[in-house]
Design an enzyme around this catalytic site. Sequence first.
Site, short mmCIF file in Angstrom:
data_model
loop_
_atom_site.label_atom_id
_atom_site.label_comp_id
_atom_site.label_asym_id
_atom_site.label_seq_id
_atom_site.Cartn_x
_atom_site.Cartn_y
_atom_site.Cartn_z
N GLY A 368 0.79 -1.23 0.00
CA GLY A 368 0.00 0.00 0.00
C GLY A 368 0.82 1.27 0.00
O GLY A 368 0.27 2.36 -0.13
N GLY A 370 2.84 2.42 -2.26
CA GLY A 370 2.73 3.10 -3.55
C GLY A 370 1.46 3.90 -3.67
O GLY A 370 1.45 5.02 -4.19
N ASP A 371 0.35 3.34 -3.17
CA ASP A 371 -0.92 4.07 -3.17
C ASP A 371 -0.84 5.29 -2.24
O ASP A 371 -1.39 6.35 -2.56
CB ASP A 371 -2.05 3.15 -2.71
CG ASP A 371 -2.27 2.00 -3.66
OD1 ASP A 371 -2.46 2.24 -4.87
OD2 ASP A 371 -2.26 0.84 -3.21
N ARG A 372 -0.16 5.11 -1.11
CA ARG A 372 0.00 6.25 -0.18
C ARG A 372 0.82 7.35 -0.84
O ARG A 372 0.51 8.54 -0.69
CB ARG A 372 0.69 5.77 1.11
CG ARG A 372 0.79 6.85 2.18
CD ARG A 372 -0.58 7.17 2.74
NE ARG A 372 -0.55 8.29 3.67
CZ ARG A 372 -0.81 9.56 3.32
NH1 ARG A 372 -1.08 9.85 2.06
NH2 ARG A 372 -0.77 10.51 4.21
N SER A 375 -1.32 9.08 -3.72
CA SER A 375 -2.43 9.89 -3.20
C SER A 375 -1.93 11.16 -2.53
O SER A 375 -2.55 12.22 -2.65
CB SER A 375 -3.27 9.07 -2.22
OG SER A 375 -2.50 8.65 -1.11
#
Length: 427
Positions: A368, A370-372, A375
């Site tokens: 996660g 990379g998503d953090r 975003s």
Amino acid sequence: MSRAPLVVVGDVLLDREVLGRVERLCPEAPVPVFDESEVLDRPGGAGLAALFTASAAASGPPGRTRPGRPPREVVLVAAVSADTAGDRIRELLARAAVRLVEVPLLGPTPEKIRLRAGGHLLMRLDRGSGPAEIAAAPAAAIEAIRAAGAILVSDYGRGICAHPQLRAALTERAQCVPLVWDPHPRGGHPVPATRLVTPNRAEASGFVSSNLGGPRSGEWPLTAALHPADGVAVHVGGNGHGASNGASASNGAGAAGNGNGRAANNRVTPNHAVPTGAVGNGNGRVAGNGGAAKGDATTSSNGHATAHADAATADLAQAAGMAVRLRRYWGASAVVVTLDDRGAVMSDGVNPPLLVPTPFSARGDSCGAGDRFASAALASLSEGSSILEAVTTAVTAATAYVAAGGALSLCPELHERADDPASVVII
């Protein structure tokens, strides 16, 4: 007055963390017996990116939000099926105040189920991970993209980001607002005019190998980043003094560059970019044209430098070279290659590639992260930050996320109560 929403477009799935204990072996076979104690569900893929975006939108990047300014609405455009996993995703997104605009998915909603014991991942079970069949995009999905104040594309390669109607809307809107594209190995190319593309090291390498290997790319080879040719200027430092070409750094560690191979006559200072020169960061790293330098390098009589880089510095130079090539190939404003605990290397087409280091060392579950990162970059760009400011914010956010425990940190109440085998924790 309401502001244009932040829109996340991408492939969503259900992430399920099954926590338990392993204290014995199975009598039928030499395999561990897993005793389940907790189940944690969360939206995964673009769904997790939407949750992070909602959190970032509520707090805002440091120094950019004004008191009393309303937070932006967060909208997720994703394909979800009419099944139990899809219903769970809908429930979790609603709890997080993320508005879901559905594109019909003809098939099961993907699930990733992780079994963990004693802080260790034992196994991951995937369901519905085959190719997805996506129906025609409803008008609401197209309108959500057209009304976006900023867009994050989380492309896991299941088809939503390649959908002709949605891709056309993304291409149109990218000309007007910041668009961050988070690619994955099975995904496609970002649309033209994407503001920032955020592959990790392995993803960038895969895209370079598959897309840029032929003569049609028109780029210099990555080996130039490791073995500077004659006529390529490489900065040398080690003590902060400049080489004969006028470029300098605070510690002499170097990353690869993207210009014509000659350094400009400007001094580089940490955290300041000289428009016509090289760029420094907190460690004083600078760039030439694919050359990596250390403090033990020597300078030749014609002002060009030769360097003996260790493996870590060579890898950094290669990552910088990939960022340059991918930015040119994709036509993006900037590409940042994330490097786990080393930070990220960014190429913006204006300055030589820049290493943005992590603020501190963080070890842990990076699921996660990379998503953090993506975003946080989106939220920062949506408030008017520069690309460098957005990347710096994203590096800090992703590092803090990993240090806090990664995906499991999204459920702090889990650690505040005794185990209850019958409970299901919703995050």
